[in-house]
Design an enzyme around this catalytic site. Structure first.
Site, PDB file in Angstrom:
ATOM      1  N   HIS A   1     -11.183  -1.915   3.796  1.00 25.59           N
ATOM      2  CA  HIS A   1     -11.008  -1.508   5.196  1.00 25.59           C
ATOM      3  C   HIS A   1     -11.685  -0.181   5.509  1.00 25.59           C
ATOM      4  O   HIS A   1     -11.705   0.255   6.673  1.00 25.59           O
ATOM      5  CB  HIS A   1      -9.517  -1.416   5.492  1.00 25.59           C
ATOM      6  CG  HIS A   1      -8.846  -0.361   4.687  1.00 25.59           C
ATOM      7  ND1 HIS A   1      -8.683  -0.440   3.308  1.00 25.59           N
ATOM      8  CD2 HIS A   1      -8.345   0.845   5.041  1.00 25.59           C
ATOM      9  CE1 HIS A   1      -8.095   0.652   2.871  1.00 25.59           C
ATOM     10  NE2 HIS A   1      -7.886   1.454   3.896  1.00 25.59           N
ATOM     11  N   ASP A   2     -12.211   0.477   4.469  1.00 31.76           N
ATOM     12  CA  ASP A   2     -12.888   1.770   4.673  1.00 31.76           C
ATOM     13  C   ASP A   2     -14.397   1.651   4.570  1.00 31.76           C
ATOM     14  O   ASP A   2     -15.097   2.667   4.747  1.00 31.76           O
ATOM     15  CB  ASP A   2     -12.468   2.769   3.577  1.00 31.76           C
ATOM     16  CG  ASP A   2     -11.030   3.198   3.691  1.00 31.76           C
ATOM     17  OD1 ASP A   2     -10.433   3.522   2.649  1.00 31.76           O
ATOM     18  OD2 ASP A   2     -10.496   3.196   4.828  1.00 31.76           O
TER      19      ASP A   2
ATOM     20  N   ASP B   1      -2.691   4.889  -2.474  1.00 33.41           N
ATOM     21  CA  ASP B   1      -3.658   5.581  -1.627  1.00 33.41           C
ATOM     22  C   ASP B   1      -3.970   6.983  -2.167  1.00 33.41           C
ATOM     23  O   ASP B   1      -3.052   7.772  -2.410  1.00 33.41           O
ATOM     24  CB  ASP B   1      -3.034   5.695  -0.225  1.00 33.41           C
ATOM     25  CG  ASP B   1      -4.033   6.135   0.816  1.00 33.41           C
ATOM     26  OD1 ASP B   1      -5.008   5.399   1.043  1.00 33.41           O
ATOM     27  OD2 ASP B   1      -3.848   7.223   1.388  1.00 33.41           O
TER      28      ASP B   1
ATOM     29  N   ASP C   1       0.866  -1.185   0.000  1.00 32.98           N
ATOM     30  CA  ASP C   1       0.000   0.000   0.000  1.00 32.98           C
ATOM     31  C   ASP C   1       0.906   1.239   0.000  1.00 32.98           C
ATOM     32  O   ASP C   1       1.667   1.456   0.948  1.00 32.98           O
ATOM     33  CB  ASP C   1      -0.885  -0.006   1.254  1.00 32.98           C
ATOM     34  CG  ASP C   1      -2.190   0.749   1.021  1.00 32.98           C
ATOM     35  OD1 ASP C   1      -3.242   0.273   1.481  1.00 32.98           O
ATOM     36  OD2 ASP C   1      -2.143   1.816   0.365  1.00 32.98           O
TER      37      ASP C   1
ATOM     38  N   GLU D   1      -6.175   4.193  -5.939  1.00 30.04           N
ATOM     39  CA  GLU D   1      -7.408   4.515  -5.222  1.00 30.04           C
ATOM     40  C   GLU D   1      -7.788   5.918  -5.654  1.00 30.04           C
ATOM     41  O   GLU D   1      -7.106   6.891  -5.310  1.00 30.04           O
ATOM     42  CB  GLU D   1      -7.232   4.462  -3.711  1.00 30.04           C
ATOM     43  CG  GLU D   1      -8.554   4.694  -2.994  1.00 30.04           C
ATOM     44  CD  GLU D   1      -8.407   5.175  -1.576  1.00 30.04           C
ATOM     45  OE1 GLU D   1      -7.422   5.844  -1.265  1.00 30.04           O
ATOM     46  OE2 GLU D   1      -9.301   4.865  -0.758  1.00 30.04           O
TER      47      GLU D   1
HETATM   48  O1  TEU Z   1      -8.985   6.443   1.887  1.00 32.38           O
HETATM   49  C1  TEU Z   1      -9.371   7.575   1.146  1.00 32.38           C
HETATM   50  C2  TEU Z   1     -10.651   8.133   1.659  1.00 32.38           C
HETATM   51  O2  TEU Z   1     -11.177   9.083   1.176  1.00 32.38           O
HETATM   52  C3  TEU Z   1     -11.237   7.487   2.844  1.00 32.38           C
HETATM   53  O3  TEU Z   1     -11.585   8.492   3.704  1.00 32.38           O
HETATM   54  C4  TEU Z   1     -12.430   6.652   2.405  1.00 32.38           C
HETATM   55  O4  TEU Z   1     -12.755   6.895   1.084  1.00 32.38           O
HETATM   56  C5  TEU Z   1     -13.644   7.027   3.209  1.00 32.38           C
HETATM   57  O5  TEU Z   1     -13.305   6.851   4.542  1.00 32.38           O
HETATM   58  C6  TEU Z   1     -14.804   6.116   2.829  1.00 32.38           C
HETATM   59  O6  TEU Z   1     -15.941   6.612   3.452  1.00 32.38           O
HETATM   60  C7  TEU Z   1      -7.590   6.177   1.916  1.00 32.38           C
HETATM   61  C8  TEU Z   1      -7.388   4.949   2.790  1.00 32.38           C
HETATM   62  O7  TEU Z   1      -8.043   3.835   2.199  1.00 32.38           O
HETATM   63  C9  TEU Z   1      -7.963   5.270   4.152  1.00 32.38           C
HETATM   64  O8  TEU Z   1      -7.918   4.118   5.016  1.00 32.38           O
HETATM   65  C10 TEU Z   1      -7.148   6.389   4.754  1.00 32.38           C
HETATM   66  O9  TEU Z   1      -7.743   6.764   5.986  1.00 32.38           O
HETATM   67  C11 TEU Z   1      -7.118   7.609   3.820  1.00 32.38           C
HETATM   68  O10 TEU Z   1      -6.884   7.279   2.457  1.00 32.38           O
HETATM   69  C12 TEU Z   1      -5.969   8.525   4.215  1.00 32.38           C
HETATM   70  O11 TEU Z   1      -4.749   7.874   3.942  1.00 32.38           O
END
Ligand code: TEU
Length: 555
Positions: free
Chosen positions: A327-328, A200, A98, A255
């Site tokens: 994970h989000d 990311d 990542d 992403e």
């Molecule tokens: O996520 C990007 C992001 O915008 C996240 O806030 C996510 O889309 C949102 O929470 C969904 O509702 C990436 C990573 O996947 C996330 O875990 C990190 O917190 C974020 O970037 C910052 O690095």
């Protein structure tokens, strides 16, 4: 369309903190992952996407990196990482790291130096601006994790930009030294033998020079038009491709929240020399009553139109990535299926069929293959995620909305739903740890766990295992042209795939009641490739069971 390994792979995302703890500190680690590689080999996945394992103060669980070339203390050592990489490769499993380079931790040495003085050689590694005054940030932008997107720093009487937490200052990609540092670090990891990067928020690395107030949504202004898909993003990705990516047999997935199909053709085009694929988020974002927070499911017709548009518009031009959760996101079966005990397994298998029969590279998030569900949060103290903790405080703490109204929304969408420990067996703490887990285990682990499901040939696990095997045996699943059917039907998700003289018919009921379906005449007598009922499929008029899914194969 040229064949490549990453187009034919099935990718499994590991969130290390919650996957497997080997030393009893309640936090997952690299030795824990090594101990579970045979499980992943048995499932049949080809690639592991490893969420960040680098040194981090864990303000955002590793997405705030303080040293890109060392391993987070809680996860183990670089020797453990090297052992994991070798052990995965021995099993024919690749590892994709990542890459979090839109921002670092505020504890990264670059930022520590940058904030010391306006004359620091690292000053322009980050984005510093004069405030309107010591109490007023340069503009009205809000951060993704609540509060303003600017942090005042008294040392030099300026503000720095952080689109996420205040401990995640944004890097200044317009500075060629920043790009050079990042490319050097990426090369270092590629020379270690890793197999690619998940990048990311990579479409946020280029910002406009001008940073005016944004349109106000909720409590702050939006930074989107100035920080997403910015003016130099493609230039920087092409530079990254030319200086690093093109030199290795690796895969990349960006992403890219807010990406459109048109932009995806540029980010992930067959010959644009940027990335191999991107995650689009149309089916998982934009559904909120309060920002992202909602307790409503996306209407099936809306979901179908989004997924079909991405399938059709990228075909032959760019490569799709396919996911229901990560994970989000909330757990797939709770969000898109039906996690009531009576329907959980059928709907989990239906969702798996619907996604894994599509064109593109499928991603399985840890525990999705078990049909793991959202967590029954009881109070805000149950949250561990900075996004949920801040959101509850910002929306309820300030009285913008009552707890009674907001609670169903935040518990349905909280990222912590996906971050409860992997459920390995029915022993205490689901076999995840011998200690106290950093976040509570879902109490349904006694029924939903890997030990029970690997022993049950009718489990969700074995259904995923079969889908993964089918993708390897049938090129039509990887390369066939997608065509939607019954687009205005709000109960059934139906589509075909076609490659040369083969055709698939994919039928998925998203209903908790029986429905009727007429099998198109051309599929009369076709064989059944997979179904979640085990029924015979010969007649043309069918009454589908709740959440029934089947695939007919005409050769
Ligand atoms: O996520 C990007 C992001 O915008 C996240 O806030 C996510 O889309 C949102 O929470 C969904 O509702 C990436 C990573 O996947 C996330 O875990 C990190 O917190 C974020 O970037 C910052 O690095």
């Amino acid at each position: 369309m040229n064949r490549t390994w990453w187009k034919e792979a099935v990718i499994y995302q590991i969130y290390p903190r919650s996957f497997m703890d080997s030393d009893g500190d309640g936090i997952g680690d690299l030795q824990g992952i090594i101990s579970r590689l045979d499980y992943l080999k048995y499932l049949g996945i080809d690639v592991i996407w490893l969420s960040p394992v680098y040194k981090s103060p864990n303000d955002d669980n590793g997405y705030d990196i303080s040293d890109y070339q060392d391993i987070m203390d809680e996860f183990g050592s670089m020797e453990d990482f090297d052992e994991l990489l070798a052990a995965a490769h021995e099993r024919g499993i690749r590892i994709v790291m990542d890459l979090v380079v839109n921002h670092t931790s505020d504890e990264h040495r670059w930022f520590v130096e940058s904030r010391k003085s306006k004359d620091s050689v690292y000053r322009d590694y980050y984005i510093w601006r004069e405030g309107k005054d010591a109490q007023t940030p340069p503009n009205n932008w809000g951060s993704c994790f609540g509060g303003p997107a600017w942090q005042y720093d008294g040392e030099t009487d300026m503000y720095y930009l952080h689109l996420f937490s205040g401990k995640q200052p944004d890097l200044n990609w317009d500075n060629p030294k920043v790009r050079e540092e990042v490319f050097r670090m990426m090369t270092w990891w590629c020379d270690k033998g890793i197999d690619g990067f998940r990048m990311d928020v990579i479409n946020m690395i280029s910002k406009t020079e001008e940073m005016p107030d944004g349109e106000v949504h909720g409590l702050y202004g939006s930074f989107d038009p100035y920080c997403v898909n910015g003016p130099n993003v493609h230039k920087y990705l092409q530079e990254m491709n030319e200086k690093v990516l093109s030199k290795y047999d690796i895969m990349t997935v960006g992403e890219t929240g807010g990406v459109t199909t048109e932009l995806a053709k540029q980010y992930a085009g067959e010959d644009t020399h940027e990335l191999n694929m991107v995650f689009q988020f149309e089916h998982v974002e934009g559904d909120g009553k309060y920002g992202k927070w909602t307790d409503e499911k996306i209407p099936l017709i809306t979901l179908k139109k989004i997924m079909s548009r991405w399938q059709c518009e990228l075909y032959g031009k760019a490569w799709n990535s396919l996911f229901w959760d990560n994970h989000d996101q909330p757990r797939a079966v709770s969000r898109f299926g039906d996690d009531r005990p009576r329907f959980r397994e059928m709907s989990a298998k239906m969702l798996a069929t619907c996604l894994h029969m599509m064109q593109g590279t499928p991603y399985i998030y840890q525990g999705e293959e078990l049909g793991m569900t959202n967590y029954p949060f009881r109070s805000p103290e149950d949250f561990r995620d900075i996004e949920s903790i801040n959101a509850y405080r910002e929306w309820c703490g300030k009285g913008a909305v009552s707890h009674e109204i907001f609670w169903p929304c935040i518990t349905f969408k909280s990222r912590d739903n996906a971050r409860t420990p992997m459920q390995w067996d029915d022993s205490p703490q689901a076999g995840f740890t011998a200690g106290n887990p950093w976040i509570a285990v879902n109490p349904n682990y006694t029924q939903i766990n890997a030990k029970a499901e690997t022993a049950d040939p009718d489990s969700v696990f074995h259904y995923y295992k079969k889908l993964i095997a089918l993708r390897k045996e049938n090129p039509i699943i990887v390369y066939g042209r997608y065509e939607p059917l019954l687009e205005d039907n709000g109960e059934l998700f139906v589509y075909t795939r076609e490659l040369n003289d083969e055709k698939l018919l994919v039928v998925c009921s998203f209903c908790d009641y029986e429905t009727n379906f007429a099998v198109p005449a051309e599929f009369a007598g076709a064989s059944c490739l997979i179904s979640n009922t085990g029924d015979a499929y010969g007649e043309t008029e069918r009454t589908l069971k709740p959440y029934e899914a089947f695939v007919l194969h005409k050769k």
